[in-house]
Design a protein around this motif. Structure first.
Motif, mmCIF file in Angstrom:
data_model
loop_
_atom_site.group_PDB
_atom_site.id
_atom_site.type_symbol
_atom_site.label_atom_id
_atom_site.label_comp_id
_atom_site.label_asym_id
_atom_site.label_seq_id
_atom_site.Cartn_x
_atom_site.Cartn_y
_atom_site.Cartn_z
ATOM 1 N N ARG A 20 9.762 -8.341 0.080
ATOM 2 C CA ARG A 20 9.064 -7.054 0.006
ATOM 3 C C ARG A 20 9.743 -6.195 -1.053
ATOM 4 N N GLU A 21 8.938 -5.632 -1.937
ATOM 5 C CA GLU A 21 9.529 -4.902 -3.054
ATOM 6 C C GLU A 21 10.127 -3.580 -2.592
ATOM 7 N N SER A 22 11.215 -3.211 -3.260
ATOM 8 C CA SER A 22 11.840 -1.912 -3.047
ATOM 9 C C SER A 22 12.757 -1.617 -4.216
ATOM 10 N N CYS A 23 12.635 -0.429 -4.760
ATOM 11 C CA CYS A 23 13.473 -0.037 -5.894
ATOM 12 C C CYS A 23 14.629 0.850 -5.456
ATOM 13 N N GLU A 71 0.805 -1.229 0.000
ATOM 14 C CA GLU A 71 0.000 0.000 0.000
ATOM 15 C C GLU A 71 0.830 1.267 0.000
ATOM 16 N N GLY A 72 1.981 1.228 0.656
ATOM 17 C CA GLY A 72 2.788 2.439 0.756
ATOM 18 C C GLY A 72 3.804 2.619 -0.355
ATOM 19 N N SER A 73 3.779 1.752 -1.375
ATOM 20 C CA SER A 73 4.789 1.809 -2.437
ATOM 21 C C SER A 73 4.713 3.106 -3.240
ATOM 22 N N MET A 120 -4.361 3.614 -5.484
ATOM 23 C CA MET A 120 -3.065 3.042 -5.846
ATOM 24 C C MET A 120 -2.702 1.924 -4.883
ATOM 25 N N ASN A 121 -2.509 0.734 -5.436
ATOM 26 C CA ASN A 121 -2.216 -0.460 -4.642
ATOM 27 C C ASN A 121 -3.264 -0.687 -3.542
ATOM 28 N N GLY A 122 -4.494 -0.267 -3.835
ATOM 29 C CA GLY A 122 -5.595 -0.461 -2.896
ATOM 30 C C GLY A 122 -5.575 0.479 -1.715
ATOM 31 N N ASN A 123 -4.743 1.506 -1.758
ATOM 32 C CA ASN A 123 -4.576 2.416 -0.630
ATOM 33 C C ASN A 123 -5.602 3.546 -0.715
ATOM 34 N N PRO A 124 -6.562 3.636 0.240
ATOM 35 C CA PRO A 124 -7.574 4.704 0.181
ATOM 36 C C PRO A 124 -6.992 6.091 0.391
#
Length: 623
Positions: A181-184, A160-162, A431-435
């Protein structure tokens, strides 16, 4: 070899019937068409094949596909992975694409996540809705090639916080891999995730190596989807389905030891395409080509990004495959590696490479994504970048040299611009389900903004880019072989009109006829058939203001089509109000030319004759 299924036999019979009518030269409506339909507008005209390295229709004419991607909305969750919220919106988009954007083709995005939300269970309600939306474009006279789209493998890799998000694979495919966990890290552009985000690279690698059977599942869903379309479209509609794009922007994720992009294409990517091709055959798509993309970075215009590839080891692809690639000017988009605007001939080399690779593989080419951001720090480059890309699609010769070297043009490239999204600026994507991250602006996806269209407050589709740039003159069907083509669109960069291909001073009467107007010039060799050559007429070419100077004759305000009219104007199929110029040329392998312009107001016959004399001499010198 397996026998054709019933759907293929019906299409083949329809094509044969129309072909017989064509050979007889009888202007009779085809079965299932309105009584006033032209004889060359039947299912045979919609059928697309590859012959001699170029697209051809069922009447043997050389075809150019021009259009857009529909749509980035598929990447979003707000419409459940469909391009449109309703079939009515799809029809609105299709009509506008035809009448405002001048398109005859769409790359229609589909979502694997929406098609197979539960492993092994294809959502037929999704397929039904997608088919209905595809039907809206086919009924508008627009060819379609679907694409199971992916970017960064899957939205389900991102939390959600991406800062970024992805699209493509369903949640269960991500859960099967147990990725980190993804991180760029420090990524200024979403595309950096392709090579720098460990979750993305590992998941992508697993797909290509069929870890957990995910590739097998994807291929099964693709086959089910194609079979559904073949079954639920009418034969005439299915004739307008051009083919299928198996996988968007393929990249290895990570290479195996000693591997590079070239060997990965050979050993991993191409075997996948062969598997997909077999699925197409089994689903009743045997007669339609696969629009296959090489490795993502094979033709990048940043030297540190470019990788060897482009199917160098695939041999001759032939008519069952199309060389399908993308091109974005990463220098211009970055704002770092390119100062100033694009100019005449900016991309002739890049697009010439596309022509060369397609020719080397013995098939037709399509540039299925290109464009430039319409907002952000480099958006001021968009008018020139996009004009230069269209110029390079039309010809590999810059405007400054075109009149002296027209036969160096190469084939007119087919293309679909990114993108055509009627919801541009009106999204409501969590975005990514984040309200707390509701995206409404631009494409609502990773801060992109590419759509050439939007809906105004009244719900009417309007262009976001210069109509003179998007709605272009182009040879949509050539009865024979195109020798050369150019189009001076006179599109604008702000208040500046861009003219990169002026008529040379050595043709004074042609220059006077064109004036400050738009013009296109086609050189072709006829095939001796009775079907006409067709050029899409932009809305800016009102019939009464269109002038044609050709070896076939001269005319200002071309008349409606009849069998005995060599130069005529008629509506394009689909009832959207768009029009085409028809040129009926006699003789097999005979050279012809046609200048089409909207620059003249009631030109006198002497000027038309003088312009024709000049062009006749010029064309004779460039056969």
């Amino acid at each position: 070899m397996s026998m054709p299924n019933s759907r293929e036999r019906v299409v083949a019979i329809l094509v044969l019937l129309v072909s017989l009518l064509t050979q007889a030269g009888t202007p009779t409506a085809s079965a299932g068409q309105p009584a006033d339909a032209l004889w060359f507008d039947g299912p045979a005209a919609a059928v697309l094949t590859v012959e001699g390295g170029r697209f051809t229709d069922g009447l043997g004419r050389e075809v150019v596909l021009r259009g857009y991607n529909v749509s980035g909305e598929t990447k979003l969750a707000e419409n459940d992975g469909l391009p449109f919220a309703s079939a009515a919106d799809a029809r609105t988009s299709a009509a506008a694409l035809r009448s405002l954007g001048g398109g005859n083709t769409v790359r229609f995005l589909l979502s694997w996540a929406s098609a197979e939300p539960v492993r092994g269970q294809v959502d037929r309600a999704y397929l039904a809705a997608a088919t209905e939306q595809i039907r809206a474009f086919l009924d508008a006279g627009v060819r379609v090639f679907p694409d199971f789209h992916q970017d960064l493998y899957s939205r389900y890799l991102f939390h959600e916080g991406s800062w970024y998000t992805g699209d493509g694979a369903p949640g269960w495919a991500v859960e099967a891999g147990g990725y980190p966990r993804e991180s760029c890290g420090v990524c200024l552009f979403w595309g950096q995730n392709i090579q720098q985000n460990t979750a993305v690279t590992r998941a992508t690698y697993d797909f290509w190596h069929n870890a957990h059977g995910v590739q097998d599942a994807f291929l099964a869903t693709a086959q089910t989807t194609m079979a559904y379309l073949a079954e639920h479209l009418t034969p005439a509609q299915f004739a307008g389905v051009a083919g299928f794009d198996p996988y968007n922007e393929p990249y290895a994720g990570t290479y195996d030891s000693g591997q590079n992009n070239r060997s990965w294409e050979r050993d991993v990517l191409w075997p996948f395409y062969e598997k997909f091709r077999a699925r197409m055959d089994a689903a009743g798509w045997r007669a339609k080509p696969a629009f296959v993309e090489p490795g993502l970075f094979w033709n990048a215009n940043l030297s540190f990004q470019r990788q060897e590839g482009g199917f160098l080891d695939a041999g001759t692809l032939g008519p069952r495959y199309v060389f399908n690639t993308h091109f974005y000017d990463q220098k211009a988009i970055s704002g770092i590696f390119m100062w100033g605007k694009a100019g005449d001939g900016q991309y002739t080399g890049d697009f010439g490479t596309v022509r060369d690779r397609a020719a080397a593989t013995g098939t037709a080419a399509v540039v299925s994504e290109f464009g430039h951001p319409l907002s952000g720090s480099t958006s001021d480059k968009a008018p020139t970048v996009d004009k230069a890309m269209y110029q390079a699609l039309d010809s590999r010769v810059p405007g400054a040299r075109w009149w002296s070297d027209p036969t160096g043009s190469g084939p007119v490239l087919s293309s679909t611009q990114w993108q055509w999204d009627i919801y541009s600026g009106r999204h409501h994507e969590l975005m990514n389900g984040n309200p707390d991250k509701v995206r409404t602006e631009g494409d609502a996806w990773n801060d992109e903004d590419f759509s050439g269209v939007r809906l105004d407050d009244s719900g009417r589709a309007v262009l976001r880019q210069d109509a003179r740039l998007l709605d272009r003159l182009y040879p949509s069907a050539t009865a024979g072989r195109t020798v050369a083509f150019t189009y001076e669109d006179r599109s604008r960069d702000g208040s500046t009109t861009l003219t990169w291909n002026p008529v040379p001073a050595g043709l004074p009467h042609v220059a006077r006829l064109v004036g400050s107007g738009q013009y296109g010039l086609l050189l072709w060799r006829s095939d001796g058939g009775s079907a006409p050559t067709e050029l899409h007429l932009p809305a800016s070419f009102a019939t009464a203001a269109t002038t044609v100077v050709s070896d076939l004759g001269t005319v200002h305000g071309p008349p409606p089509y009849t069998r005995d009219t060599p130069i005529a104007v008629t509506p394009e199929p689909g009832g959207t109000g768009s029009r085409r110029l028809l040129l009926t040329a006699p003789g097999a392998d005979a050279p012809h030319f046609a200048l089409v312009t909207n620059g003249a107001t009631a030109p006198d016959p002497q000027l038309l004759d003088a312009a024709r004399t000049e062009l006749t001499a010029w064309a004779a010198a460039h056969r």
